[in-house]
Structures are given as C-alpha cells and as structure tokens.
Design an enzyme around this catalytic site. Structure first.
Site, PDB file in Angstrom:
ATOM      1  N   LYS A  35     -14.345   4.806   5.164  1.00  0.00           N
ATOM      2  CA  LYS A  35     -13.899   3.463   5.099  1.00  0.00           C
ATOM      3  C   LYS A  35     -14.566   2.426   6.321  1.00  0.00           C
ATOM      4  O   LYS A  35     -14.889   1.537   6.058  1.00  0.00           O
ATOM      5  CB  LYS A  35     -12.498   3.492   4.991  1.00  0.00           C
ATOM      6  CG  LYS A  35     -11.900   2.152   4.233  1.00  0.00           C
ATOM      7  CD  LYS A  35     -10.499   2.414   4.300  1.00  0.00           C
ATOM      8  CE  LYS A  35      -9.931   3.101   2.865  1.00  0.00           C
ATOM      9  NZ  LYS A  35      -8.443   3.213   2.897  1.00  0.00           N
ATOM     10  N   THR A 121       5.177  -2.325   2.445  1.00  0.00           N
ATOM     11  CA  THR A 121       6.418  -2.487   1.607  1.00  0.00           C
ATOM     12  C   THR A 121       7.359  -0.993   1.973  1.00  0.00           C
ATOM     13  O   THR A 121       6.778  -0.039   1.661  1.00  0.00           O
ATOM     14  CB  THR A 121       6.077  -2.366   0.154  1.00  0.00           C
ATOM     15  OG1 THR A 121       5.240  -3.616   0.067  1.00  0.00           O
ATOM     16  CG2 THR A 121       7.171  -2.861  -0.593  1.00  0.00           C
ATOM     17  N   CYS A 267       1.500  -1.520  -7.068  1.00  0.00           N
ATOM     18  CA  CYS A 267       2.666  -2.066  -6.353  1.00  0.00           C
ATOM     19  C   CYS A 267       4.178  -1.968  -7.134  1.00  0.00           C
ATOM     20  O   CYS A 267       4.982  -1.344  -6.923  1.00  0.00           O
ATOM     21  CB  CYS A 267       2.449  -3.421  -5.818  1.00  0.00           C
ATOM     22  SG  CYS A 267       1.096  -3.415  -4.686  1.00  0.00           S
ATOM     23  N   LYS A 270       5.640   1.656  -8.233  1.00  0.00           N
ATOM     24  CA  LYS A 270       6.197   2.322  -7.143  1.00  0.00           C
ATOM     25  C   LYS A 270       7.456   1.649  -6.497  1.00  0.00           C
ATOM     26  O   LYS A 270       8.314   2.114  -5.992  1.00  0.00           O
ATOM     27  CB  LYS A 270       5.299   2.997  -6.280  1.00  0.00           C
ATOM     28  CG  LYS A 270       4.623   1.878  -5.451  1.00  0.00           C
ATOM     29  CD  LYS A 270       4.382   2.307  -3.975  1.00  0.00           C
ATOM     30  CE  LYS A 270       3.567   1.248  -3.159  1.00  0.00           C
ATOM     31  NZ  LYS A 270       4.221   0.436  -2.167  1.00  0.00           N
TER      32      LYS A 270
END
Ligand code: UGA
Length: 441
Positions: A35, A121, A267, A270
């Site tokens: 990445k 989150t 998002c 979960k």
C-alpha cells in the site's frame, strides 16, 4: 504544519492526501508495504473520485510522503490515527487491535506538546483508556471523528459539514491558551474554519458518541423506510411514493429514505453492531436494543430480493441465467465490504442459478472474495442471454444510461428486479418487461 497519519486505508489515505492539498507537510504511515509503495507512486489503492489527482499533486510537491517506518512520525507535531476498527471475528463488538498497535508504535516517537488526534470509529470510552499512555509522553489526546462518505471522501474531508473535537478533562478548561489542542485542530483545518464550518469542541465521550450516533441514525432511517416497504408489500402500497410524501416534511427529509436491499459497506453495519455491544457492556443494552432490529430489517431485505427473483420464476431459480447489475455496496465505490448486492448474487448462485455479475468498478474486489460467480466487465455483454436481471447498485450506467428497449434486445427474458427502486417502472413495463420493485406494487 507537519502532520503524520497512522493507517493509510480509506480514511487515512484520503486524510493524508487532503491535508497535503491544503498546504500541510504530511507523512502517511502504514504497516502494509504494498500500500505504501502504491501511495508513494501517487497511485490510489482503491477507487475514490478525485483521490488520484490529490495524491499525484501531493507526492509531486514533496509535501506528501508515505512510509512503513513509524519513527518518521517524530518529525510531525500532530498525529492522526486513522486505522480500521473492524467487527470482531467472533462477536459484534469492535476489534481495537489496530488502534492499540498504532498507539503503541507511535508512543516512542511522541514529543511533549504534540497532539494525537484519533479519527477511527471507536467504542465510547476508548480515548479515556488510551490517554494515560499518550499523555505520559507530554502529548495531548483529542478525538476528532470522521464523517466522510465513500464516493465523496475528498470533498467531505476538505469541506466537512461539521468538525468535532473531543478533548480530555485536563484540557477542557485551558481554552484561550496557545496550547489548547482544539486550537491546534483549528489551525489544521484552516480552510474549513475560514468558511465558518461548525466546529464543536466537546469531551472525549461525546466526540466518540457523535460518530456512532450519526451512523446509527442513518442506519435507522434506512431500516425505517425498509420496514415501511415490508408493510407496503402486504397492502399494495408504494414505498417510494410514501417516502416522497413524508420526505416533504422538513423535519423528516427525503434523504436516506431510499428503500431497497438495504445498507452495507465498511461502516454502518459494523458500527451499529459495535454500538449495541458497547451499550450492553455499559449496562444500557436496552437503550439501543432497537439497533438489533434495524440490523434484522436490513438483512431481511436481501432475502426479499432473492424471493422476488424466485417468485418471477414460479419459485425456483435453478439453472436460470441471472445477470446482477452491480457489486459495490453503493455507486462511486469499488468497496464490496458487506455489499448487500453481492450477498444477493451469492445467494442466487447458492440456489442453483447461473449468476453473471457486472460492475463499473468493483469486479476485481468481488472476484477475489467470491470467485464462484461469473464476472463480465462489459454491461451489455453481461446482459446477453439473461433470463432475468436484478439491479443491486444504482450506478448511472444502469439507472440512467440503460434503456429498457436496449436491455430487452440483449436479454432472453424480460424480468427485471429493481433492488434499489432506481428505475422508471413505467418505462420498463412499457418496453414489455415484468418489473418488480422493493415495496412497490
Ligand atoms: C457512512 C456514513 O454515511 C458517513 O457519514 C460515515 O462517515 C461513514 O459511513 C463512516 O462511518 O465512515 P458510507 O459507508 O460511505 O458512509 O455509505 P453511505 O452513503 O452512508 O451508504 C451506506 C449504505 O446505505 C449503502 O449500502 C447504501 O446503498 C445504503 N443506503 C443509503 C440505502 O440503502 N438507502 C438510502 O437511502 C441511503
């Protein structure tokens, strides 16, 4: 300002590129060397409108760099934590492994006066738990939740509709002082502040809760209209007209009242599960018990879509050729995490149908996860010879740019299931298709 961003997934990569685009010097840090290599070349590792341009410009300017070496964070004074908090494999709570690992890795490179800004989150209470370790270095912890939508991530990061900063107990009285961490964040987000974007300074717990409460509300709104779709189905009512009509009430609003196969993605599903799990830990499970129902309604809509296809064939899809239009959990994204449409495709395949999936962006990801399905890049090629067609992602390619007559010339059968209620039912019926919507007669 010199910033570090720990975690270069969806949130972190966009945040790093956006912060460089507004003039900061940014080092993005991730443990995944592939990445990092891709980002260092200025290449976006996932599909997100405008991210590519920002990365290319940022890397070329020298203000945006990526590395696997966390010690490079020491050159920055504000450190954003943007790692993932997936659902635990054996439960519904959030898995905080990556958040804890990011903090542990960062600790030796923090200096007194630094600000650590959590963006991931997290369950309410996480900041309070992390703070002692971070604040022992002389750095300050704030929680600064992110509200970006995939497909609009760049715009949502540079021009957010609000900014929320949760500060710890010792800092909340320090307003006005130069070291106020909220002021540091004001400086980071200077273009949004200049445009009078609401900037809410609060405590850690409120900031953490704002994020999950917002996603819980959005999920509830979608499941509310999908519950109305279930009632519409047994009464002959039309849920899209119902949504239009109640949506005119500005207190309700029409947005997020799109009935269909429901919400997915990395998002909402979960986050509502993690919120319910956290509430139970806190002894307040009953306060958000409705979120379990929100989840259940949402999952039932996938069953309904499968049933609609089967009903069109008098109960069995066995050996029927079914073309699934879409794989991404929503348009303008190649994200297939918890994609309702892909789930429907897999279930139809499990019932013995011959399933062909097409999508403008998500085929590569879908194929990796579900190699048992047939994938065709070209929409028209995918439609050729289909006994039935189901729209599961409302890309413009299907919603606006697919004429019913044209589709009818390619498909063998004229059965269309509109899993997103995004087609003009009248036009499809006029072209000889048997049209089936979700919660529509
Ligand atoms: C969601 C929130 O909208 C963002 O505000 C939040 O920052 C983000 O999660 C996050 O926590 O990071 P996102 O997952 O990108 O953003 O997707 P949404 O646009 O919210 O859509 C979620 C799902 O709901 C999609 O599957 C979509 O198709 C579905 N949906 C949306 C409906 O079924 N009906 C609607 O009316 C709207």
């Amino acid at each position: 300002m010199r910033l570090s961003v720990i975690g270069c997934g969806y949130l972190g990569a966009v945040h790093a590129a956006a912060m460089a685009s507004i003039g900061h010097e940014v080092i993005g840090i991730d443990v995944d060397s592939r990445k990092v290599e891709s980002l260092s070349r200025g290449e976006a590792p996932f599909y997100e409108p405008h991210l590519q341009e920002l990365l290319t410009a940022g890397v070329a300017s020298g203000r945006l760099r990526f590395t696997t070496d966390v010690s490079e964070a020491s050159g920055a004074s504000v450190h954003f934590i943007g790692v993932g908090t997936p659902q635990q494999k054996d439960g519904s709570a959030a898995d905080l492994t990556y958040v804890n690992a990011a903090v542990d890795a960062l600790l030796p490179h923090l200096s007194a006066g630094d600000v650590v800004a959590g963006k991931s989150t997290v369950p309410v209470g996480t900041a309070a738990e992390l703070a002692p370790r971070i604040e022992a270095t002389g750095a300050t912890l704030v929680w600064n939740p992110e509200f970006l939508r995939e497909g609009w991530a760049v715009k949502d990061t540079i021009e957010p509709d609000r900014l929320v900063v949760g500060v710890g107990p010792s800092k909340s009285s320090a307003t006005g002082e130069k070291t106020d961490p909220a002021d540091v964040l004001r400086e980071v987000y200077h273009p949004a502040i200049a445009k009078n974007t609401p900037f809410i300074v609060t405590d850690w717990a409120t900031a953490e809760l704002v994020k999950v409460a917002a996603n819980a509300f959005l999920a509830t709104k979608i499941s509310f209209i999908n519950a109305m779709a279930e009632i519409a189905e047994v009464t002959g009512a039309d849920v899209t007209q119902l949504a239009d009509a109640i949506g005119h009430d500005v207190r309700i609003g029409r947005r997020f009242l799109g009935a269909g196969i429901g919400f997915g993605g990395g998002c909402l599903p979960k986050d509502i599960r993690a919120f319910a799990a956290r509430a139970e830990e806190l002894g307040r499970g009953e306060s958000v018990a409705f979120l379990r129902e929100v989840d259940a309604i949402n999952l039932r809509r996938r069953d309904r879509a499968v049933d609609l296809v089967a009903e069109a064939f008098d109960g069995s899809v066995f050996k029927k050729k079914i073309t699934v239009l879409g794989a991404a959990f929503k348009p303008h994204s190649d994200d297939i995490r918890d994609s309702p449409g892909l789930d429907v495709a897999v279930r139809l395949h499990g019932l013995g149908a011959s399933v062909t999936v097409t999508d403008p962006a998500a085929i590569r990801n879908a194929r990796r996860l579900h190699p048992q399905l047939t994938y065709v890049e070209d929409r028209d090629e995918a439609l050729r010879g289909a006994d039935a067609v189901i729209v599961v992602t409302e890309w413009d390619e299907y919603r606006r740019q697919l004429a019913p007559e044209h589709a009818g010339n390619l498909a063998t059968g004229r059965i269309i299931v509109d899993g997103r209620n995004c087609l003009d039912a009248g036009a499809w019926r006029a072209a000889g298709w048997a049209y089936f919507g979700m919660g529509r007669p």
